[in-house]
Scaffold this active site. Structure first.
Site, PDB file in Angstrom:
ATOM      1  N   SER A 472      45.198  74.340  41.314  1.00 34.36           N
ATOM      2  CA  SER A 472      46.335  73.551  40.832  1.00 34.36           C
ATOM      3  C   SER A 472      46.286  72.118  41.327  1.00 34.36           C
ATOM      4  O   SER A 472      46.471  71.172  40.543  1.00 34.36           O
ATOM      5  CB  SER A 472      47.645  74.217  41.253  1.00 34.36           C
ATOM      6  OG  SER A 472      47.779  74.243  42.678  1.00 34.36           O
ATOM      7  N   ASP A 473      46.052  71.920  42.624  1.00 33.36           N
ATOM      8  CA  ASP A 473      46.092  70.547  43.128  1.00 33.36           C
ATOM      9  C   ASP A 473      44.825  69.775  42.764  1.00 33.36           C
ATOM     10  O   ASP A 473      44.879  68.560  42.552  1.00 33.36           O
ATOM     11  CB  ASP A 473      46.363  70.504  44.630  1.00 33.36           C
ATOM     12  CG  ASP A 473      45.422  71.352  45.452  1.00 33.36           C
ATOM     13  OD1 ASP A 473      44.605  72.097  44.883  1.00 33.36           O
ATOM     14  OD2 ASP A 473      45.510  71.289  46.696  1.00 33.36           O
ATOM     15  N   CYS A 474      43.688  70.453  42.666  1.00 30.37           N
ATOM     16  CA  CYS A 474      42.461  69.765  42.233  1.00 30.37           C
ATOM     17  C   CYS A 474      42.602  69.283  40.794  1.00 30.37           C
ATOM     18  O   CYS A 474      42.201  68.154  40.462  1.00 30.37           O
ATOM     19  CB  CYS A 474      41.260  70.692  42.360  1.00 30.37           C
ATOM     20  SG  CYS A 474      40.945  71.257  44.041  1.00 30.37           S
ATOM     21  N   GLU A 477      45.122  66.242  40.952  1.00 27.74           N
ATOM     22  CA  GLU A 477      44.600  64.996  41.521  1.00 27.74           C
ATOM     23  C   GLU A 477      43.531  64.388  40.619  1.00 27.74           C
ATOM     24  O   GLU A 477      43.468  63.163  40.449  1.00 27.74           O
ATOM     25  CB  GLU A 477      44.045  65.244  42.929  1.00 27.74           C
ATOM     26  CG  GLU A 477      45.042  65.815  43.938  1.00 27.74           C
ATOM     27  CD  GLU A 477      46.206  64.882  44.244  1.00 27.74           C
ATOM     28  OE1 GLU A 477      46.211  63.728  43.786  1.00 27.74           O
ATOM     29  OE2 GLU A 477      47.143  65.312  44.954  1.00 27.74           O
TER      30      GLU A 477
END
Length: 743
Positions: A472-474, A477
């Site tokens: 999710s965060d990759c 970003e």
């Protein structure tokens, strides 16, 4: 009844039995008392796939010159020039980029070690040994050097590079050195053995240690708590079904259960017979291994097994395995687990999720398909993706790299610093954008529901597209970096609107009912599944959890997306953001802090949480919770202006200061305060003066304490953080307060 694994076939097709000779010739210990010629090492980056190669001939050296990046990672002089001393934040940024740009690899990404855990190399070395995979001498020498460099004063090794000695770390790395040809009476191994015996010997190791030692043939399977593959036959609606587990647990216990069911143990060799007598505090023949199923050293027992798990294990050992487990059911379970193993290999092109299940999958393929199979050959190639060489030697990374993650952060740092339109840095940033373009995942897994995979079309992973796991965060970003960079005049538009919307569609599938976001997929099971946590050395590993870091990344990505695409799924995005921000607010502790799960610890989480709140206008001036968060950070500022937090915070859940301030954590704290619109310049300026003061004449910052963590107890390195976050902090400061003199 449990069936014993048949012995593997030798080259002539006959069953191997009895004592074996060593599977290969390893250099004697005297030959390992050296380093390789570091001028012969080269890092090859093929579309993000990073492998190290040791050149043998002078012609090879001539044809493949060593780069500045190679030299930097190996600890050799890079030959990069000294730069004019930075006086201001923008000059410091310029110096940092002057250095860091030389480390960019041809596909556009940056490489680095992703080390820290000390339990990864043993699984690889044991797999190499039992599958009779030749170990290059260059690798043997440098793995030895790394283990020597990370050996504790008492002779042992810990769970991670900064941890105290444990049975897990000591027994397993002792075995690695013996596999590599070191003599048992070598002074370093004598000290290691002494520490191991003080801890109670290998019989006091955790579950994963006993598993690998049983595979090697230096521990009996009776000592290994059950890992029944029949669990994978449980209907999906059952609350403890494996598809509900966190992805790393699923993909580790999947091949582990197959191997456990086969009871594979390598036939005795002179080495393993010696190890049997070295690893325990009493003669091997006299050890009652069944009684050691639950034995564990206090130093290893970070998460004690629950009474429930102990009861389940007792039933499996005493009733299920000997009386109820029939062959047709065992075969059905083995067939299904192996089918899922094959799907994992297919979905990742044998890169696999990580360096724990990678060797296990290779061993499962070796057991099932044999030495000459394509699967075994491809695994042999792919396992080199996890290896990294540095000045200390050769280690095993925690994944096959951090390529997408670090590249996304570098782009964002450059944007914050206002250098994206500078012709000097444009080629570097275009290459970085091209890399993110190449690494977006463009299709879902084949029959993703059958192999329990999350939607991944449009997503980015942590490392490479080939590895293929949505994070999710990759995704968030990378998406932010792409949207911002390719809208600047002069940059190519590489990702179409449809591809950007694909990323958003995937992110919107990942929210938990709490409003928070996890890492690889939404939470699928109850926290009560931690009662089945058998690893002992890790906590909070059985299911996905909400993370402030992941939630913030998604919130900020959605906010940015709606600026440019206001009409696409606007109601869905608004609701997701509201619920996510609600989680962020609830997750804050009364003292103003947030607990971080992927970096150390409260400093890291505070940076992300304040970014998410700031992105919707909740800042110091209008929010009491933001003021509390800022006060928490300011109370932790050290006399030199910096911040420094110990990894002990992650283990205990209580803020623990480091002995020295840290450049990376200082940058995190400064970013947090600026995201919060903290009105007073002085503490931020003081902190950045410390950062600029530690910058080296060539523009780099030196490595300090470890930066990352997973599962509360294991630390992991993010060496590129010491570039990207200081650049971002210095850039934010210049944009907000002006390009003031800081030195």
């Amino acid at each position: 009844m449990v069936r014993k694994q048949q012995l593997p076939l030798n080259a002539n097709g006959a069953r191997q039995s009895g004592e074996k000779s060593a599977p290969q010739t390893i250099p004697p210990s005297t030959a390992l008392e050296e380093k390789t010629d570091y001028s012969r090492w080269r890092l090859l980056d093929e579309d993000g796939r990073q492998t190290w190669h040791y050149l043998q001939s002078e012609q090879e050296i001539k044809d493949w010159p060593q780069t500045a990046a190679d030299k930097y990672h190996l600890g050799l002089p890079t030959g990069l020039p000294e730069l004019p001393a930075a006086k201001s934040s923008r000059q410091s940024v310029d110096n940092a980029l002057s250095f860091f740009s030389h480390l960019q690899l041809p596909p556009g990404n940056w490489g680095c070690e992703y080390g820290g855990p000390m339990f990864l190399l043993p699984g690889l070395a044991i797999t190499w040994y039992v599958t009779e995979t030749p170990i290059p001498r260059s690798h043997a020498v440098e793995i030895k050097n790394y283990l020597f460099a990370r050996q504790n004063e008492d002779g042992g090794w810990g769970l991670h590079i900064e941890g105290e000695s444990t049975v897990f770390g000591t027994a397993m790395n002792y075995v690695v050195l013996r596999i590599l040809g070191m003599d048992a009476d070598h002074p370093r191994l004598t000290r290691a053995r002494g520490t191991l015996h003080k801890l109670g010997g290998a019989g006091n190791g955790p579950h994963w240690a006993k598993f690998w030692l049983a595979v090697l043939g230096v521990c009996e399977w009776d000592a290994v708590n059950p890992v029944p593959p029949e669990l994978w036959l449980v209907p999906d609606w059952v609350p403890l079904a494996p598809w509900r587990w966190w992805i790393h647990m699923r993909q580790v216990y999947l091949p582990m259960s197959f191997i456990y069911s086969k009871r594979f143990s390598y036939p005795p060799t002179p080495l393993t017979l010696q190890l049997r007598e070295e690893l325990y505090t009493r003669p091997y023949a006299s050890v009652n291994f069944l009684q050691h199923r639950n034995s564990i050293s206090p130093q290893d027992n970070y998460h004690p097994k629950s009474w429930f798990l102990n009861t389940v294990n007792s039933v499996l050992v005493n009733i299920w395995n000997p009386y109820l487990r029939i062959n047709w059911l065992a075969k059905r379970a083995e067939d299904w687990t192996y089918d899922l193993i094959q799907r994992e290999d297919e979905n990742t092109d044998f890169a696999n999720l990580g360096p724990v299940n990678g060797p296990m999958n290779m061993l499962a393929c070796y057991i099932r398909e044999g030495e000459g199979s394509y699967a075994v050959k491809r695994h042999r190639e792919r396992l080199h993706d996890f290896l990294w060489v540095k000045n200390e030697g050769m280690l095993m990374n925690g994944t096959n790299g951090v390529q997408t993650w670090d590249t996304s952060f570098l782009i964002q740092a450059a944007l914050e610093a206002g250098v994206a339109e500078d012709p000097k840095w444009k080629p570097m940033l275009i290459k970085a954008l091209e890399f993110l373009d190449s690494q977006q995942i463009r299709e879902n897994c084949r029959e993703q529901d059958v192999c329990y995979r999350q939607r991944r079309k449009g997503a980015w992973g942590f490392s490479t597209k080939a590895q293929g796991y949505t994070v999710s965060d990759c995704t968030s970003e990378a998406l932010k970096a792409v949207i911002l960079l390719q809208r600047i005049p002069g940059y190519p538009t590489l990702l179409s609107d449809d591809r950007i919307r694909d990323a958003i569609d995937t992110l919107l599938t990942m929210q938990n009912p709490s409003g928070g976001f996890s890492s690889y997929e939404p939470t699928r099971g109850s926290e009560y599944l931690e009662y089945l946590n058998a690893a002992e050395v890790f906590s909070r590993i059985m299911v996905e959890y909400d993370y402030p870091e992941c939630t913030t990344a998604v919130v900020t990505a959605l906010s940015l997306f709606t600026e440019y695409y206001p009409n696409y799924r606007s109601a869905d995005i608004r609701k997701v953001k509201e619920d996510a921000l609600g989680y962020i607010r609830r997750a804050q502790r009364p003292d103003g802090s947030w607990y971080g799960s992927w970096g150390i610890c409260f400093t890291y989480a505070g940076m992300f949480a304040l970014e998410s709140l700031g992105s919707v206008g909740e800042v110091y001036e209008n929010s009491e919770r933001v003021r509390r968060a800022c006060q928490f950070l300011l109370e932790k500022q050290m006399p030199d202006g910096g911040w420094g937090e110990s990894y002990k915070s992650c283990e205990t859940g209580i803020y623990t200061p480091h002995a020295q301030s840290q450049v990376v954590q200082t940058a995190w704290a400064c970013i947090a305060l600026m995201e919060a619109h903290y009105p007073h310049k002085a503490p931020i300026e003081k902190a950045l003066r410390m950062i600029v003061g530690r910058q080296q004449p060539n523009g780099e910052w030196l490595q300090e304490a470890i930066e990352g963590v997973f599962n509360k107890s294991c630390m992991i390195s993010y060496p590129n953080y010491k570039f990207v976050f200081p650049i971002k902090a210095l850039g934010m400061f210049a944009r907000r307060f002006g390009d003031l003199e800081l030195a």
